[in-house]
Design a protein around this motif. Sequence first.
Motif, PDB file in Angstrom:
ATOM      1  N   VAL A  73      -7.017  -2.262  -5.219  1.00 22.83           N
ATOM      2  CA  VAL A  73      -6.255  -1.549  -6.242  1.00 22.83           C
ATOM      3  C   VAL A  73      -6.870  -0.170  -6.461  1.00 22.83           C
ATOM      4  CG1 VAL A  73      -5.642  -1.531  -8.695  1.00 22.83           C
ATOM      5  CG2 VAL A  73      -5.410  -3.635  -7.355  1.00 22.83           C
ATOM      6  N   ARG A  74      -8.199  -0.092  -6.482  1.00 20.23           N
ATOM      7  CA  ARG A  74      -8.877   1.191  -6.697  1.00 20.23           C
ATOM      8  C   ARG A  74      -8.569   2.169  -5.569  1.00 20.23           C
ATOM      9  NH1 ARG A  74     -10.173   3.243 -11.125  1.00 20.23           N
ATOM     10  NH2 ARG A  74     -11.915   1.967 -11.727  1.00 20.23           N
ATOM     11  N   LEU A  75      -8.469   1.666  -4.355  1.00 19.55           N
ATOM     12  CA  LEU A  75      -8.114   2.511  -3.219  1.00 19.55           C
ATOM     13  C   LEU A  75      -6.710   3.077  -3.390  1.00 19.55           C
ATOM     14  CD1 LEU A  75      -8.855   3.657  -0.474  1.00 19.55           C
ATOM     15  CD2 LEU A  75      -8.130   1.496   0.553  1.00 19.55           C
ATOM     16  N   GLU A  76      -5.786   2.248  -3.815  1.00 20.86           N
ATOM     17  CA  GLU A  76      -4.418   2.708  -4.071  1.00 20.86           C
ATOM     18  C   GLU A  76      -4.411   3.767  -5.179  1.00 20.86           C
ATOM     19  OE1 GLU A  76      -0.327   3.227  -4.266  1.00 20.86           O
ATOM     20  OE2 GLU A  76      -1.512   2.328  -2.670  1.00 20.86           O
ATOM     21  N   GLU A  77      -5.203   3.556  -6.218  1.00 22.83           N
ATOM     22  CA  GLU A  77      -5.300   4.536  -7.307  1.00 22.83           C
ATOM     23  C   GLU A  77      -5.869   5.858  -6.792  1.00 22.83           C
ATOM     24  OE1 GLU A  77      -7.742   2.577 -10.198  1.00 22.83           O
ATOM     25  OE2 GLU A  77      -6.099   1.325 -10.932  1.00 22.83           O
ATOM     26  N   MET A  87     -14.323   3.222  -2.630  1.00 16.52           N
ATOM     27  CA  MET A  87     -15.113   2.100  -2.147  1.00 16.52           C
ATOM     28  C   MET A  87     -16.496   2.065  -2.797  1.00 16.52           C
ATOM     29  SD  MET A  87     -13.904   1.885   1.758  1.00 16.52           S
ATOM     30  CE  MET A  87     -13.115   0.307   2.004  1.00 16.52           C
ATOM     31  N   MET A  88     -17.028   3.208  -3.154  1.00 11.50           N
ATOM     32  CA  MET A  88     -18.331   3.236  -3.822  1.00 11.50           C
ATOM     33  C   MET A  88     -18.230   2.684  -5.240  1.00 11.50           C
ATOM     34  SD  MET A  88     -19.951   6.773  -2.383  1.00 11.50           S
ATOM     35  CE  MET A  88     -21.597   6.524  -3.020  1.00 11.50           C
ATOM     36  N   ALA A 120      -9.969  15.006   2.981  1.00  8.11           N
ATOM     37  CA  ALA A 120      -9.646  14.604   1.609  1.00  8.11           C
ATOM     38  C   ALA A 120      -9.351  13.105   1.538  1.00  8.11           C
ATOM     39  CB  ALA A 120      -8.453  15.405   1.094  1.00  8.11           C
ATOM     40  N   ILE A 121      -8.626  12.586   2.533  1.00  8.92           N
ATOM     41  CA  ILE A 121      -8.345  11.149   2.569  1.00  8.92           C
ATOM     42  C   ILE A 121      -9.643  10.358   2.657  1.00  8.92           C
ATOM     43  CG2 ILE A 121      -7.342   9.269   3.955  1.00  8.92           C
ATOM     44  CD1 ILE A 121      -5.196  10.767   2.466  1.00  8.92           C
ATOM     45  N   ILE A 122     -10.509  10.744   3.580  1.00  2.25           N
ATOM     46  CA  ILE A 122     -11.791  10.044   3.728  1.00  2.25           C
ATOM     47  C   ILE A 122     -12.601  10.156   2.436  1.00  2.25           C
ATOM     48  CG2 ILE A 122     -14.020  10.067   4.947  1.00  2.25           C
ATOM     49  CD1 ILE A 122     -11.747   8.784   6.555  1.00  2.25           C
ATOM     50  N   GLY A 123     -12.565  11.309   1.806  1.00  6.76           N
ATOM     51  CA  GLY A 123     -13.308  11.502   0.557  1.00  6.76           C
ATOM     52  C   GLY A 123     -12.845  10.579  -0.557  1.00  6.76           C
ATOM     53  N   VAL A 124     -11.543  10.453  -0.753  1.00 11.11           N
ATOM     54  CA  VAL A 124     -11.071   9.585  -1.837  1.00 11.11           C
ATOM     55  C   VAL A 124     -11.287   8.113  -1.482  1.00 11.11           C
ATOM     56  CG1 VAL A 124      -9.446  11.272  -2.796  1.00 11.11           C
ATOM     57  CG2 VAL A 124      -8.619   9.554  -1.166  1.00 11.11           C
ATOM     58  N   ARG A 165      -1.329  -0.453   2.105  1.00 12.82           N
ATOM     59  CA  ARG A 165      -0.687  -1.596   1.450  1.00 12.82           C
ATOM     60  C   ARG A 165      -0.275  -2.649   2.473  1.00 12.82           C
ATOM     61  NH1 ARG A 165       1.460   2.024  -2.046  1.00 12.82           N
ATOM     62  NH2 ARG A 165       3.301   2.371  -0.774  1.00 12.82           N
ATOM     63  N   GLN A 166       0.423  -2.209   3.526  1.00 15.84           N
ATOM     64  CA  GLN A 166       0.902  -3.145   4.538  1.00 15.84           C
ATOM     65  C   GLN A 166      -0.239  -3.904   5.205  1.00 15.84           C
ATOM     66  OE1 GLN A 166       4.031  -0.153   6.320  1.00 15.84           O
ATOM     67  NE2 GLN A 166       4.096  -2.061   7.430  1.00 15.84           N
ATOM     68  N   VAL A 167      -1.262  -3.180   5.634  1.00 16.99           N
ATOM     69  CA  VAL A 167      -2.344  -3.813   6.383  1.00 16.99           C
ATOM     70  C   VAL A 167      -3.177  -4.719   5.481  1.00 16.99           C
ATOM     71  CG1 VAL A 167      -4.456  -3.409   7.710  1.00 16.99           C
ATOM     72  CG2 VAL A 167      -2.402  -2.046   8.166  1.00 16.99           C
ATOM     73  N   PHE A 168      -3.579  -4.233   4.320  1.00 16.05           N
ATOM     74  CA  PHE A 168      -4.438  -5.048   3.467  1.00 16.05           C
ATOM     75  C   PHE A 168      -3.688  -6.217   2.854  1.00 16.05           C
ATOM     76  CE2 PHE A 168      -7.046  -1.055   3.366  1.00 16.05           C
ATOM     77  CZ  PHE A 168      -8.048  -1.561   4.157  1.00 16.05           C
ATOM     78  N   ASP A 169      -2.390  -6.046   2.570  1.00 15.06           N
ATOM     79  CA  ASP A 169      -1.609  -7.174   2.063  1.00 15.06           C
ATOM     80  C   ASP A 169      -1.430  -8.255   3.117  1.00 15.06           C
ATOM     81  OD1 ASP A 169      -1.379  -5.961  -0.393  1.00 15.06           O
ATOM     82  OD2 ASP A 169       0.726  -5.375  -0.159  1.00 15.06           O
ATOM     83  N   SER A 170      -1.541  -7.889   4.399  1.00 16.88           N
ATOM     84  CA  SER A 170      -1.356  -8.870   5.475  1.00 16.88           C
ATOM     85  C   SER A 170      -2.633  -9.646   5.791  1.00 16.88           C
ATOM     86  CB  SER A 170      -0.860  -8.173   6.751  1.00 16.88           C
ATOM     87  OG  SER A 170      -1.912  -7.455   7.368  1.00 16.88           O
ATOM     88  N   LEU A 171      -3.764  -9.210   5.257  1.00 15.78           N
ATOM     89  CA  LEU A 171      -5.017  -9.919   5.527  1.00 15.78           C
ATOM     90  C   LEU A 171      -5.040 -11.242   4.769  1.00 15.78           C
ATOM     91  CD1 LEU A 171      -7.755  -7.133   5.373  1.00 15.78           C
ATOM     92  CD2 LEU A 171      -6.706  -8.158   7.391  1.00 15.78           C
TER      93      LEU A 171
END
Length: 196
Positions: A181-185, A172-173, A163-167, A98-104
Amino acid sequence: MTSSRSEQPVGLRERKKAKTRAAIQRHALRLFREQGYAATTVDQIAEAAEISQSTFFRYFPTKEDTVLYDGLDPVLMRVFAEQPPELSPTAAIRSTMRQVFDSLAGEDWQVEQDRQRLTFEVPELRARAMSQFADGITMLAEGAAARLGRSPDDFEVRNWAGAIIGVILAAMMDRQDDGYVRLEEALSHLEAGLPL
């Protein structure tokens, strides 16, 4: 790129190199967007970036690397390490994203969207990206191990990182341009135990 996009190198020479790398990547991604990945040559990228072909290859060994280079990784890992210790590793990853992507901002957000889209649309990029996910597991395992005082080779730590990389990969796919938003979900679903 702005300081929100990548770590700012300390010395003048390092800052100039980072600026040149970012400019080459921006020009490459713009050309890929305008004329297609396959139709764009290294010569065209070098010309757009106003550099020689040999300079291009000093920064990127291949055309593919202009897409696969991810300047956000060091930022993500730094922000992850700075998360409050009371957060679980998964909650810390969610907060980090959230922090990093919101700062882009503007151009940096466009670079990230273009990189992700091309990575999944171009077969040779997708194949190379899949091998990079193993590096992502190692990177996350090292970050989580440091937070937890455990070894990065600990089975549970590596399992969590996988598991993190998997989700993230599954989200992303999905290819919805929804501001992650999908990443957060996906991370929320993982944190809930992946109920079906």
